[in-house]
Enzyme design. Structure first.
Site, PDB file in Angstrom:
ATOM      1  CG  ASP A  52       1.974   2.695   4.925  1.00 31.22           C
ATOM      2  OD1 ASP A  52       0.798   2.310   4.874  1.00 31.22           O
ATOM      3  OD2 ASP A  52       2.934   1.934   5.128  1.00 31.22           O
ATOM      4  CG  ASP A 107      -1.724  -1.115   1.504  1.00 30.97           C
ATOM      5  OD1 ASP A 107      -2.039  -1.791   0.517  1.00 30.97           O
ATOM      6  OD2 ASP A 107      -2.092  -1.349   2.657  1.00 30.97           O
TER       7      ASP A 107
END
Lengths: 95, 205
Positions: free
Chosen positions: B132, B130
């Site tokens: 962040d 992902d």
């Protein structure tokens, strides 16, 4: 990614349903609703921790023996965070 | 030194890491890039609480370092406009979201694997990573501006994990914008449930 279903004994009725938590790393979503049996479906991004889940959930149901259908969507939360979210969900079923 | 969680620290020497029973990969990781990330615990007995990142999610190691051992500090804000070392959806998302943050006047930047890779040049992002993104505020932010960031993040080419740092700890952006009266607050003492009002009260150690 791993999925499993765990069953516990619980008979205290739940007042309503609740959805708490978020999809975010280190966190989880908990959906809790009334049921006549206590079944927890766990979907987790981290494999190999079914024993830890069983222990964490057993602690929760020992304190709150509710009859509930619970769905958990986990993104690598620690047992501490899982316990907080379960407590939060139970609180919200009373709202 | 005002270090904050997510800051990346370059050590003067890998030997500065104070750790007990460190696995072998820790020395290898620091030899490749002598960078550590500041943990939420902050300071432990006068030392900075840090984490060492290895090659996999399972390779994370907690240790401490003395302030004097730190040669350089990069915050998520420092890393935001760095040129990416390679193509990855996380960097594409960062390029998309940067102008949204600017337009809203929001301070923030990348953390996690993307931040580490921008700071060190060492690959850390994987196909499953992902992005962040950390947003830091001293006071109550403009919730409409935050909602705009959340909407922009939903259109990104990968999942964006948006964390809001408040004076009391950290909360997920989606939860901050949601209707739950209580939110999960991550503090130096550990996670707890907190009311929205509690988020903006400075943490006492």
């Amino acid at each position: 990614m791993e999925r499993f279903e765990l069953r516990f004994s619980g008979n205290a009725p739940l007042a309503g349903r609740a959805h708490v938590g978020v999809v975010a790393s280190g966190d989880l979503e908990v959906l809790m609703e009334p049921s006549n049996e206590t079944v927890v479906s766990v979907r987790t991004s981290v494999d190999g921790f079914e024993k830890v889940w069983r222990a964490t959930l057993a602690r929760f149901f020992a304190r709150h023996p509710v009859a509930a259908r619970i769905e958990i969507n986990d993104s690598g939360a620690t047992p501490g965070v899982v316990s907080l979210r379960l407590a939060q969900a139970l609180e919200r079923t009373k709202a | 030194m005002g270090v904050r969680p997510h800051d990346l620290l370059r050590l003067r020497t890998p030997a500065a890491l104070e750790a007990v029973d460190a696995p072998d990969w820790v020395a290898r990781s620091l030899a490749a890039a002598p960078w550590v990330v500041v943990r939420r615990a902050g300071f432990v007995r006068g030392r900075i609480a840090v984490g060492v990142r290895g090659n996999s999610r399972a390779e994370r190691f907690a240790a401490v370092v003395a302030e004097a051992a730190v040669a350089e500090r990069l915050s998520p804000e420092d890393l935001r406009d760095r040129p990416p070392p390679r193509a990855h959806p996380a960097f594409a998302a960062l390029a998309q979201l940067g102008p949204v943050l600017d337009a809203a006047g929001l301070p923030g930047g990348p953390a996690g694997a993307a931040g580490y890779e921008l700071a060190t040049g060492r690959p850390a992002l994987t196909a499953a990573s992902d992005l962040d993104l950390v947003l830091r505020f001293d006071g109550v932010p403009d919730m409409a501006a935050l909602a705009a960031v959340s909407a922009a993040a939903a259109r990104a080419p990968l999942r964006v994990d948006l964390v809001v740092e408040t004076p009391a700890g950290a909360v997920a952006l989606d939860e901050l914008l949601g209707d739950s009266p209580q939110v999960l607050l991550r503090t130096p003492q550990g996670p707890r449930l907190a009311s929205h009002a509690e988020l903006w009260v400075t943490a006492t150690c």
